[in-house]
Design a protein around this motif. Structure first.
Motif, mmCIF file in Angstrom:
data_model
loop_
_atom_site.group_PDB
_atom_site.id
_atom_site.type_symbol
_atom_site.label_atom_id
_atom_site.label_comp_id
_atom_site.label_asym_id
_atom_site.label_seq_id
_atom_site.Cartn_x
_atom_site.Cartn_y
_atom_site.Cartn_z
ATOM 1 N N ASP A 39 19.279 -29.846 43.252
ATOM 2 C CA ASP A 39 19.521 -30.236 41.985
ATOM 3 C C ASP A 39 19.643 -29.068 41.051
ATOM 4 O O ASP A 39 20.102 -29.114 40.079
ATOM 5 N N SER A 40 18.770 -28.031 41.425
ATOM 6 C CA SER A 40 18.795 -26.831 40.416
ATOM 7 C C SER A 40 19.397 -25.562 41.247
ATOM 8 O O SER A 40 19.233 -24.578 40.334
ATOM 9 N N TYR A 88 7.669 -30.773 33.680
ATOM 10 C CA TYR A 88 8.850 -30.645 34.360
ATOM 11 C C TYR A 88 9.958 -31.451 33.716
ATOM 12 O O TYR A 88 9.940 -32.571 33.837
ATOM 13 N N TYR A 90 13.695 -32.236 34.915
ATOM 14 C CA TYR A 90 14.659 -32.163 36.039
ATOM 15 C C TYR A 90 16.073 -31.937 35.342
ATOM 16 O O TYR A 90 16.346 -32.187 34.314
#
Length: 148
Positions: A39-40, A88, A90
């Motif tokens: 995802d990152s 956090y 996302y």
């Protein structure tokens, strides 16, 4: 479909309390196993959210297998982390305040392999020279637990 995915259908991206587990896996040279996140695209620890009826230690074992194809004979509890700095966001916009149990995997079996769609690759890194693309949240967890 997991508990958090079901919950997201109702609350959208709004902040959730997210109980979960983080698993630290060290090799014989003391290097930490990290996964390049899909995802990152940065490097993070193994771990994830609790499922309904699951203990934190069970979540650690499930996540270790799901994300790295590994098993462990035991898990040593390191710390329980929570609070405003455990926030956090996302890349998809979902927000969480993590309540995270950190464990070290003991007597790990298997060969690390990407076992789900959350990771792109797995690699061991020395914490003396962590990857420059270390996930900021992973860096926070490692600092709070004294590994960095």
């Amino acid at each position: 479909m997991g508990y958090i995915s079901d919950l997201r259908k109702t609350v959208g991206a709004r902040p959730l309390l997210m109980p979960g587990a983080c698993v630290l896996v060290f090799d014989e040279r003391g290097r930490l196993l990290l996964q390049r996140r899909s995802d990152s695209y940065d490097w993070g620890t193994i771990g994830g959210a609790l499922e309904l009826g699951e203990s934190l230690e069970e979540a650690a074992g499930r996540e270790l297998y799901e994300e790295a194809g590994l098993t462990a004979e035991d898990y040593r509890f390191i710390a329980l982390l929570s609070g405003k700095d455990m926030y956090y966001k996302y890349p998809n916009g979902d927000e969480v305040y993590n309540v995270m149990a950190v464990y070290e995997a003991i007597n790990v079996g298997g060969v690390p392999k990407v076992n789900d769609d959350e990771g792109l690759e797995l690699r061991y890194f020395s914490l003396r020279e962590p990857p420059p693309e270390l996930n900021p949240f992973t860096e926070l967890v490692l600092r709070k637990t004294g590994y960095l």
